[in-house]
Design an enzyme around this catalytic site. Structure first.
Site, short mmCIF file in Angstrom:
data_model
loop_
_atom_site.label_atom_id
_atom_site.label_comp_id
_atom_site.label_asym_id
_atom_site.label_seq_id
_atom_site.Cartn_x
_atom_site.Cartn_y
_atom_site.Cartn_z
N GLN A 176 0.85 -1.35 0.02
CA GLN A 176 -0.02 -0.07 0.28
C GLN A 176 0.77 1.28 -0.20
O GLN A 176 0.57 2.25 -0.11
CB GLN A 176 -1.02 0.15 1.42
CG GLN A 176 -1.76 -1.24 1.26
CD GLN A 176 -2.30 -1.17 2.96
OE1 GLN A 176 -3.47 -0.72 3.18
NE2 GLN A 176 -1.89 -2.13 3.52
N ASN A 177 2.10 1.07 0.12
CA ASN A 177 2.85 1.99 0.23
C ASN A 177 3.44 2.97 -1.21
O ASN A 177 3.44 2.14 -2.28
CB ASN A 177 4.47 1.64 0.99
CG ASN A 177 4.11 1.23 2.30
OD1 ASN A 177 3.14 1.50 2.80
ND2 ASN A 177 4.97 0.66 2.90
N HIS B 166 -1.61 1.48 -4.34
CA HIS B 166 -1.88 3.09 -4.13
C HIS B 166 -1.05 3.84 -4.97
O HIS B 166 -1.22 5.16 -4.43
CB HIS B 166 -1.94 3.25 -2.63
CG HIS B 166 -2.87 2.45 -1.84
ND1 HIS B 166 -2.94 2.38 -0.34
CD2 HIS B 166 -3.90 1.83 -2.26
CE1 HIS B 166 -3.98 1.57 -0.04
NE2 HIS B 166 -4.54 1.40 -1.00
N THR C 124 0.69 -2.91 8.68
CA THR C 124 -0.77 -2.30 8.18
C THR C 124 -1.65 -2.25 9.32
O THR C 124 -1.88 -3.18 10.04
CB THR C 124 -1.17 -2.91 6.83
OG1 THR C 124 -2.38 -2.06 6.47
CG2 THR C 124 -1.45 -4.36 7.05
N CYS D 141 -2.00 18.76 -21.94
CA CYS D 141 -3.26 19.06 -22.27
C CYS D 141 -3.41 20.47 -21.41
O CYS D 141 -4.45 21.21 -21.35
CB CYS D 141 -4.46 18.29 -21.89
SG CYS D 141 -4.41 18.13 -20.17
P1 OAD Z 1 -1.47 2.88 8.82
O1 OAD Z 1 -0.80 4.17 9.41
O2 OAD Z 1 -2.82 3.03 8.95
O3 OAD Z 1 -0.93 1.70 9.77
C1 OAD Z 1 0.43 1.64 10.01
C2 OAD Z 1 0.73 0.24 10.78
O4 OAD Z 1 1.95 0.09 10.99
C3 OAD Z 1 -0.01 0.28 12.04
O5 OAD Z 1 -0.87 -0.79 12.28
C4 OAD Z 1 1.24 0.34 13.05
O6 OAD Z 1 0.99 -0.48 14.27
C5 OAD Z 1 2.43 -0.37 12.35
N1 OAD Z 1 3.76 0.25 12.60
C6 OAD Z 1 4.13 1.05 13.04
N2 OAD Z 1 5.54 1.02 13.10
C7 OAD Z 1 5.91 -0.08 12.63
C8 OAD Z 1 7.13 -0.78 12.42
N3 OAD Z 1 8.25 -0.33 12.62
N4 OAD Z 1 7.23 -2.00 11.86
C9 OAD Z 1 6.05 -2.62 11.77
N5 OAD Z 1 4.80 -2.13 11.98
C10 OAD Z 1 4.74 -0.64 12.26
O7 OAD Z 1 -0.82 2.59 7.61
P2 OAD Z 1 -1.73 1.70 6.52
O8 OAD Z 1 -2.24 0.44 7.01
O9 OAD Z 1 -0.59 1.27 5.31
O10 OAD Z 1 -3.84 5.18 1.79
O11 OAD Z 1 -2.54 2.56 5.67
C11 OAD Z 1 -3.32 2.21 4.57
C12 OAD Z 1 -3.68 3.34 3.85
O12 OAD Z 1 -4.18 4.36 4.42
C13 OAD Z 1 -2.38 3.98 3.16
O13 OAD Z 1 -1.88 3.43 2.03
C14 OAD Z 1 -2.93 5.23 2.71
C15 OAD Z 1 -3.48 5.72 4.15
O14 OAD Z 1 -4.54 6.45 3.81
C16 OAD Z 1 -3.45 6.05 0.73
O15 OAD Z 1 -2.79 6.75 0.35
C17 OAD Z 1 -4.44 5.63 -0.55
#
Ligand code: OAD
Length: 246
Positions: free
Chosen positions: A103-104, A121, A192, A154
């Site tokens: 998702q990164n 994403h 995530t 454009c």
């Molecule tokens: P989140 O910020 O929602 O979640 C980050 C997760 O990483 C949390 O569960 C933390 O506990 C965990 N975390 C933090 N530090 C960590 C580490 N060092 N090692 C492992 N895990 C750790 O991020 P995403 O789940 O990626 O969408 O969010 C999903 C989407 O929401 C993103 O892709 C973005 C956002 O809106 C778009 O940009 C479309």
């Protein structure tokens, strides 16, 4: 470090024939790229996603949104892949296929050397036309920081090539990600929160299809119920231990 969970996960991964990795913002946290939903440090705890990450927000104030993404782009260009990204890149050598669904938008898996990366994403280093002309540009250099530049084809604004709230994911990428979830025998889910769909549906889909689900996350997530194994540690600490010889 939960050595029992690590030892069990190592055995599951060593026996895997068709592993798939799903990563979120926590994967890059130790590279200095902020997550979205961590309390205090998460981007969405300090900024309004509707204003900064939606087509309506961009249309209302293009320089504000472009400026925010320029700042993030600079952060991503300064960041380096961490030990977790590098461990995943090396792990590919042990398997016939080693797809990473992420998702990164930071491109760090590819910079670490992973070859099969599905960026669900988008990628913050690319730009595309905000209009309908389909122009895309891969080169992050020379992008201005203030107003968004005009599309050379454009004349519309250019915008970051990332998926915003209210937008659909690339259908081809999503279909491949869903097929991988359906057919994998192990899904390794890293960093995530599991609240953004459709990505958050992939571990459940994999589990229902018979895969083992391993989660690496120092904190609870919405996906914990789907996990056969939970490793409560960070990506950079846990991932090298999952694949590398003891
Ligand atoms: P989140 O910020 O929602 O979640 C980050 C997760 O990483 C949390 O569960 C933390 O506990 C965990 N975390 C933090 N530090 C960590 C580490 N060092 N090692 C492992 N895990 C750790 O991020 P995403 O789940 O990626 O969408 O969010 C999903 C989407 O929401 C993103 O892709 C973005 C956002 O809106 C778009 O940009 C479309």
């Amino acid at each position: 470090m939960d050595m029992q969970a690590i030892t069990l996960a190592r055995a599951v991964l060593a026996a895997a024939r068709r592993p798939v990795v799903l990563t979120g913002a926590g994967m890059s946290a130790e590279s200095g790229v902020p997550t979205f939903r961590d309390a205090l440090t998460g981007l969405w705890s300090n900024f309004d996603p509707e204003r900064l990450a939606s087509p309506e927000g961009f249309a209302a104030d293009p320089p504000l949104v472009w400026g925010w993404y320029s700042e993030r782009r600079r952060g991503v260009l300064r960041a380096q892949p961490n030990a977790g990204h590098l461990a995943l890149a090396r792990a590919a050598a042990y398997f016939e296929q080693f797809p990473i669904v992420t998702q990164n938008v930071d491109g760090l898996h590819a910079r670490a050397g992973s070859l099969d990366v599905l960026e669900l994403h988008g990628n913050i280093l690319r730009t595309k036309c905000f209009g309908e002309c389909g122009f895309r540009c891969d080169d992050p250099k020379d992008l201005p920081a203030g107003e968004p530049p005009a599309c050379p084809r454009c004349g519309q604004w250019l915008r970051p090539d990332v998926v915003w709230f209210g937008e659909l994911l690339d259908a081809v990428l999503l279909e491949r990600a869903e097929q991988l979830a359906q057919c994998c025998d192990v899904m390794l889910v890293v960093g995530t929160s599991g609240v953004v769909y459709p990505a958050a549906a992939l571990p459940g889909r994999a589990r229902r299809a018979g895969a083992q689900v391993i989660i690496v996350n120092p904190h609870p997530s919405e996906l914990d119920d789907q996990a056969h194994l939970l490793i409560r540690d960070t990506a950079a600490r846990a991932l090298p231990m999952l694949f590398e010889p003891a």
